[in-house]
Design a protein around this motif. Structure first.
Motif, PDB file in Angstrom:
ATOM      1  N   ILE A 100      17.521  13.222  -7.858  1.00 34.96           N
ATOM      2  CA  ILE A 100      16.734  14.442  -7.741  1.00 34.96           C
ATOM      3  C   ILE A 100      15.259  14.095  -7.649  1.00 34.96           C
ATOM      4  O   ILE A 100      14.710  13.445  -8.545  1.00 34.96           O
ATOM      5  N   GLU A 101      14.635  14.528  -6.560  1.00 30.52           N
ATOM      6  CA  GLU A 101      13.184  14.385  -6.431  1.00 30.52           C
ATOM      7  C   GLU A 101      12.536  15.472  -7.278  1.00 30.52           C
ATOM      8  O   GLU A 101      12.901  16.642  -7.184  1.00 30.52           O
ATOM      9  N   VAL A 102      11.589  15.068  -8.111  1.00 29.13           N
ATOM     10  CA  VAL A 102      10.873  16.007  -8.976  1.00 29.13           C
ATOM     11  C   VAL A 102       9.391  15.921  -8.630  1.00 29.13           C
ATOM     12  O   VAL A 102       8.699  14.991  -9.050  1.00 29.13           O
ATOM     13  N   GLN A 103       8.929  16.862  -7.821  1.00 35.32           N
ATOM     14  CA  GLN A 103       7.515  16.860  -7.443  1.00 35.32           C
ATOM     15  C   GLN A 103       6.658  17.208  -8.653  1.00 35.32           C
ATOM     16  O   GLN A 103       6.914  18.193  -9.348  1.00 35.32           O
ATOM     17  N   LYS A 104       5.620  16.385  -8.904  1.00 33.98           N
ATOM     18  CA  LYS A 104       4.739  16.591 -10.062  1.00 33.98           C
ATOM     19  C   LYS A 104       3.305  16.734  -9.584  1.00 33.98           C
ATOM     20  O   LYS A 104       2.881  16.049  -8.653  1.00 33.98           O
ATOM     21  N   GLU A 105       2.595  17.618 -10.245  1.00 31.33           N
ATOM     22  CA  GLU A 105       1.179  17.804  -9.920  1.00 31.33           C
ATOM     23  C   GLU A 105       0.424  16.516 -10.232  1.00 31.33           C
ATOM     24  O   GLU A 105       0.588  15.943 -11.303  1.00 31.33           O
ATOM     25  N   SER A 106      -0.402  16.073  -9.284  1.00 32.37           N
ATOM     26  CA  SER A 106      -1.190  14.869  -9.487  1.00 32.37           C
ATOM     27  C   SER A 106      -2.418  14.915  -8.591  1.00 32.37           C
ATOM     28  O   SER A 106      -2.288  15.155  -7.381  1.00 32.37           O
ATOM     29  N   PRO A 107      -3.596  14.682  -9.167  1.00 31.07           N
ATOM     30  CA  PRO A 107      -4.800  14.636  -8.331  1.00 31.07           C
ATOM     31  C   PRO A 107      -4.882  13.366  -7.488  1.00 31.07           C
ATOM     32  O   PRO A 107      -5.628  13.303  -6.524  1.00 31.07           O
ATOM     33  N   LYS A 108      -4.084  12.350  -7.831  1.00 31.46           N
ATOM     34  CA  LYS A 108      -4.152  11.064  -7.142  1.00 31.46           C
ATOM     35  C   LYS A 108      -2.965  10.773  -6.236  1.00 31.46           C
ATOM     36  O   LYS A 108      -3.100  10.096  -5.230  1.00 31.46           O
ATOM     37  N   ILE A 109      -1.781  11.231  -6.624  1.00 34.51           N
ATOM     38  CA  ILE A 109      -0.564  10.852  -5.907  1.00 34.51           C
ATOM     39  C   ILE A 109      -0.085  12.040  -5.067  1.00 34.51           C
ATOM     40  O   ILE A 109       0.381  13.040  -5.616  1.00 34.51           O
ATOM     41  N   PRO A 110      -0.198  11.933  -3.735  1.00 35.31           N
ATOM     42  CA  PRO A 110       0.219  13.058  -2.894  1.00 35.31           C
ATOM     43  C   PRO A 110       1.735  13.271  -2.943  1.00 35.31           C
ATOM     44  O   PRO A 110       2.501  12.337  -3.222  1.00 35.31           O
ATOM     45  N   PRO A 111       2.182  14.492  -2.652  1.00 35.17           N
ATOM     46  CA  PRO A 111       3.618  14.786  -2.670  1.00 35.17           C
ATOM     47  C   PRO A 111       4.446  13.839  -1.798  1.00 35.17           C
ATOM     48  O   PRO A 111       5.548  13.451  -2.190  1.00 35.17           O
ATOM     49  N   LEU A 112       3.909  13.438  -0.642  1.00 30.72           N
ATOM     50  CA  LEU A 112       4.673  12.567   0.239  1.00 30.72           C
ATOM     51  C   LEU A 112       4.992  11.225  -0.418  1.00 30.72           C
ATOM     52  O   LEU A 112       6.094  10.688  -0.259  1.00 30.72           O
ATOM     53  N   GLU A 113       4.065  10.678  -1.189  1.00 27.80           N
ATOM     54  CA  GLU A 113       4.334   9.411  -1.879  1.00 27.80           C
ATOM     55  C   GLU A 113       5.402   9.594  -2.946  1.00 27.80           C
ATOM     56  O   GLU A 113       6.182   8.676  -3.213  1.00 27.80           O
ATOM     57  N   GLN A 114       5.469  10.768  -3.546  1.00 27.42           N
ATOM     58  CA  GLN A 114       6.516  11.051  -4.519  1.00 27.42           C
ATOM     59  C   GLN A 114       7.879  11.126  -3.814  1.00 27.42           C
ATOM     60  O   GLN A 114       8.883  10.654  -4.337  1.00 27.42           O
ATOM     61  N   THR A 115       7.886  11.698  -2.621  1.00 29.45           N
ATOM     62  CA  THR A 115       9.111  11.744  -1.824  1.00 29.45           C
ATOM     63  C   THR A 115       9.562  10.338  -1.458  1.00 29.45           C
ATOM     64  O   THR A 115      10.756  10.010  -1.550  1.00 29.45           O
ATOM     65  N   TYR A 116       8.611   9.504  -1.026  1.00 33.28           N
ATOM     66  CA  TYR A 116       8.961   8.114  -0.703  1.00 33.28           C
ATOM     67  C   TYR A 116       9.575   7.410  -1.911  1.00 33.28           C
ATOM     68  O   TYR A 116      10.542   6.659  -1.779  1.00 33.28           O
ATOM     69  N   SER A 117       9.005   7.628  -3.093  1.00 40.32           N
ATOM     70  CA  SER A 117       9.504   6.985  -4.297  1.00 40.32           C
ATOM     71  C   SER A 117      10.935   7.433  -4.590  1.00 40.32           C
ATOM     72  O   SER A 117      11.800   6.610  -4.931  1.00 40.32           O
ATOM     73  N   ALA A 118      11.216   8.723  -4.434  1.00 38.40           N
ATOM     74  CA  ALA A 118      12.576   9.226  -4.665  1.00 38.40           C
ATOM     75  C   ALA A 118      13.556   8.610  -3.663  1.00 38.40           C
ATOM     76  O   ALA A 118      14.688   8.257  -4.020  1.00 38.40           O
ATOM     77  N   GLY A 119      13.137   8.458  -2.409  1.00 39.09           N
ATOM     78  CA  GLY A 119      13.985   7.804  -1.414  1.00 39.09           C
ATOM     79  C   GLY A 119      14.231   6.346  -1.775  1.00 39.09           C
ATOM     80  O   GLY A 119      15.342   5.833  -1.589  1.00 39.09           O
ATOM     81  N   ALA A 120      13.203   5.694  -2.294  1.00 37.51           N
ATOM     82  CA  ALA A 120      13.361   4.298  -2.709  1.00 37.51           C
ATOM     83  C   ALA A 120      14.343   4.182  -3.870  1.00 37.51           C
ATOM     84  O   ALA A 120      15.104   3.207  -3.956  1.00 37.51           O
ATOM     85  N   VAL A 121      14.366   5.174  -4.760  1.00 38.28           N
ATOM     86  CA  VAL A 121      15.339   5.185  -5.859  1.00 38.28           C
ATOM     87  C   VAL A 121      16.752   5.244  -5.292  1.00 38.28           C
ATOM     88  O   VAL A 121      17.653   4.546  -5.767  1.00 38.28           O
ATOM     89  N   CYS A 122      16.955   6.066  -4.263  1.00 37.60           N
ATOM     90  CA  CYS A 122      18.284   6.155  -3.639  1.00 37.60           C
ATOM     91  C   CYS A 122      18.728   4.793  -3.120  1.00 37.60           C
ATOM     92  O   CYS A 122      19.861   4.359  -3.371  1.00 37.60           O
ATOM     93  N   LEU A 123      17.843   4.124  -2.394  1.00 33.07           N
ATOM     94  CA  LEU A 123      18.207   2.813  -1.849  1.00 33.07           C
ATOM     95  C   LEU A 123      18.409   1.792  -2.956  1.00 33.07           C
ATOM     96  O   LEU A 123      19.337   0.978  -2.898  1.00 33.07           O
ATOM     97  N   ALA A 124      17.574   1.834  -3.988  1.00 31.25           N
ATOM     98  CA  ALA A 124      17.728   0.888  -5.089  1.00 31.25           C
ATOM     99  C   ALA A 124      19.064   1.096  -5.812  1.00 31.25           C
ATOM    100  O   ALA A 124      19.742   0.128  -6.164  1.00 31.25           O
ATOM    101  N   LEU A 125      19.449   2.350  -6.015  1.00 32.33           N
ATOM    102  CA  LEU A 125      20.733   2.624  -6.667  1.00 32.33           C
ATOM    103  C   LEU A 125      21.890   2.188  -5.780  1.00 32.33           C
ATOM    104  O   LEU A 125      22.860   1.577  -6.249  1.00 32.33           O
ATOM    105  N   LEU A 126      21.792   2.487  -4.501  1.00 32.65           N
ATOM    106  CA  LEU A 126      22.822   2.059  -3.549  1.00 32.65           C
ATOM    107  C   LEU A 126      22.976   0.540  -3.586  1.00 32.65           C
ATOM    108  O   LEU A 126      24.081   0.010  -3.711  1.00 32.65           O
ATOM    109  N   ASN A 127      21.864  -0.176  -3.499  1.00 30.39           N
ATOM    110  CA  ASN A 127      21.917  -1.644  -3.503  1.00 30.39           C
ATOM    111  C   ASN A 127      22.397  -2.193  -4.839  1.00 30.39           C
ATOM    112  O   ASN A 127      23.132  -3.188  -4.875  1.00 30.39           O
TER     113      ASN A 127
END
Length: 192
Positions: A100-127
Motif C-alpha cells: 500500500i502506497e501511503v502518500q505523506k505530506e512533506s515539504p521536501k519529498i514530492p509525491p512522485l518520489e513516494q510513489t517510486y519508493s512504493a514501487g521499489a518496495v514491490c520489486l524488493a518483496l518480489l525479489n
C-alpha cells in the motif's frame, strides 16, 4: 575497489517472476514471511517517510476479495473476461501481500518520489520471495485502481492506494524465458 557479490548478481541477471496462476501452497508462514517483508522495507526511502505499508492477505481475506469482484465489476461495467481474471487472481492465490502506497505530506519529498519508493518496495518483496525459493508475481489490474473496491475491501484511506499485489507460493511449473530489452536500443552514454 568494490567487493562484488557474484551470487546476488547472478540472481538479479536470471530472476524471473512466476505467473501467479501457477502458484499453489505451501506458502511462507508468518515466521518465513517476516524476513521477506523486512527485506522489502529496506527500500530507498527519501526523507525516511515510509510511504508504504503491507497488508498480508491470507485465505479468508483472498476469498472475501474474490467475492467482492463480481458485484463491483458489474456496477462499473467491467468486461466479463477482465472481471473473471481479477476474481481468479484472488481466488486462486495461495498468499498475497498488498503493498500500500501511503502518500505523506512533506515539504521536501514530492509525491512522485513516494510513489517510486512504493514501487521499489514491490520489486524488493518480489525479489526477496524469489531469492528465498518461493514463486512470486507482482500484479495490479483494474480492481487495484478502483477507489470503491480498495476502500471497501482493504479499508484504505484517501491518501492510500495499491502499489501492487505480490502473490507468493510454491511454483508448479517454471516459466519459459521471455525476450529481454535490447540494451543498445534503450541506453544512451554521455561523457560530456
Amino acid at each position: 575497489m568494490p567487493t562484488p557479490n557474484p551470487q546476488a548478481m547472478d540472481f538479479l541477471l536470471s530472476r524471473r517472476s512466476r505467473p501467479a496462476k501457477t502458484l499453489t501452497g505451501p506458502t511462507p508462514d508468518r515466521e518465513a514471511l517476516l524476513p521477506l517483508l523486512t527485506a522489502a522495507a529496506r527500500t530507498p526511502d527519501h526523507g525516511k517517510l515510509e510511504p508504504w505499508r503491507f497488508i498480508v492477505l491470507e485465505r479468508g481475506a483472498l476469498d472475501r476479495l474474490a467475492a467482492a469482484i463480481g458485484p463491483r465489476a458489474e456496477a462499473l461495467g467491467v468486461d466479463p473476461d477482465q472481471a473473471a481474471k481479477a476474481r481468479a487472481a484472488f481466488a486462486d492465490s495461495p498468499l498475497c501481500v498488498a503493498v500500500i502506497e501511503v502518500q505523506k505530506e512533506s515539504p521536501k519529498i514530492p509525491p512522485l518520489e513516494q510513489t517510486y519508493s512504493a514501487g521499489a518496495v514491490c520489486l524488493a518483496l518480489l525479489n526477496a520471495a524469489l531469492a528465498s525459493g518461493w514463486g512470486a508475481n507482482w500484479l495490479t489490474g483494474w480492481a487495484s485502481h478502483d477507489r470503491g473496491f480498495i476502500e471497501e475491501t482493504l479499508g484504505l484511506a484517501a491518501n492510500e492506494s495499491v502499489a501492487g499485489f505480490i502473490h507468493i507460493g510454491t511454483e508448479t511449473s517454471a516459466p519459459p524465458e521471455r525476450p529481454r530489452p535490447d540494451l543498445d536500443a534503450i541506453t544512451t552514454w554521455m561523457d560530456a
